[in-house]
Scaffold this motif. Sequence first.
Motif, PDB file in Angstrom:
ATOM      1  N   TYR A 110       0.832  -1.202   0.000  1.00  0.00           N
ATOM      2  CA  TYR A 110       0.000   0.000   0.000  1.00  0.00           C
ATOM      3  C   TYR A 110       0.867   1.252   0.000  1.00  0.00           C
ATOM      4  O   TYR A 110       0.594   2.218  -0.714  1.00  0.00           O
ATOM      5  CB  TYR A 110      -0.936  -0.045   1.207  1.00  0.00           C
ATOM      6  N   ASN A 111       1.944   1.243   0.789  1.00  0.00           N
ATOM      7  CA  ASN A 111       2.856   2.384   0.851  1.00  0.00           C
ATOM      8  C   ASN A 111       3.567   2.599  -0.473  1.00  0.00           C
ATOM      9  O   ASN A 111       3.820   3.735  -0.866  1.00  0.00           O
ATOM     10  CB  ASN A 111       3.875   2.206   1.974  1.00  0.00           C
ATOM     11  N   ASN A 112       3.903   1.506  -1.156  1.00  0.00           N
ATOM     12  CA  ASN A 112       4.562   1.614  -2.465  1.00  0.00           C
ATOM     13  C   ASN A 112       3.642   2.279  -3.487  1.00  0.00           C
ATOM     14  O   ASN A 112       4.087   3.105  -4.276  1.00  0.00           O
ATOM     15  CB  ASN A 112       4.990   0.242  -2.976  1.00  0.00           C
ATOM     16  N   ARG A 170       5.040  10.421  -6.369  1.00  0.00           N
ATOM     17  CA  ARG A 170       6.225  10.740  -7.181  1.00  0.00           C
ATOM     18  C   ARG A 170       5.898  10.999  -8.649  1.00  0.00           C
ATOM     19  O   ARG A 170       6.776  11.379  -9.404  1.00  0.00           O
ATOM     20  CB  ARG A 170       7.257   9.622  -7.077  1.00  0.00           C
ATOM     21  N   ILE A 173       1.142   4.333  -2.878  1.00  0.00           N
ATOM     22  CA  ILE A 173       1.013   5.758  -2.520  1.00  0.00           C
ATOM     23  C   ILE A 173       2.254   6.526  -2.953  1.00  0.00           C
ATOM     24  O   ILE A 173       2.160   7.621  -3.516  1.00  0.00           O
ATOM     25  CB  ILE A 173       0.755   5.923  -1.001  1.00  0.00           C
ATOM     26  N   GLU A 174       3.425   5.943  -2.726  1.00  0.00           N
ATOM     27  CA  GLU A 174       4.672   6.609  -3.119  1.00  0.00           C
ATOM     28  C   GLU A 174       4.750   6.789  -4.631  1.00  0.00           C
ATOM     29  O   GLU A 174       5.204   7.829  -5.118  1.00  0.00           O
ATOM     30  CB  GLU A 174       5.887   5.824  -2.618  1.00  0.00           C
TER      31      GLU A 174
END
Length: 170
Positions: free
Chosen positions: A2-4, A11, A6-7
């Motif tokens: 999930y964090n990937n 970006r 969002i990142e």
Amino acid sequence: MYNNIIEIFLRTPLWVWILLFILIKRGIAISQERPIHLSKMFLVPFIFMIWGFEKMITQFSYLELCLTSYFLSILPGTLIGYLLYKKYQIFYKQELVIMRKKCYLPLIIILINFMVKYVLNVTLGISPSFYNDISFNIIYSGISGLSIGLFFGGILYTYYAQKKINFASA
């Protein structure tokens, strides 16, 4: 994971989101019932051509293979696009103007093209080594050519439908 995701979204350059907004707006507009203008139909494919060529020409290691893959893939893309438009797009003449009935195929093709191009470019952002990978260079170029072909197939079918309608009413 999930964090990937969002990142990746954070970006993504602002111009990509602006482009997506413009493409959605244009896709919705050209999916409505309206008169056809062949010259305006080249706008969206032109945007995708620039997006694909920029990567191939400035950053890929195997330019000759990329261009070969790109141009060879335009042909099947054009055939697929032509057949899709033939099946789903309807044209008619209203007074002296050739009209296209409401059909969301152009919007769908635009969104699929954007998503595929976005995923390919995110892949390059995550793994820059793919700029030097012959297989990835060929796949990226082939997909880019195929997507442009989808647009060209739609333009070609529209051109022939317009000629057929004009000939029948002459």
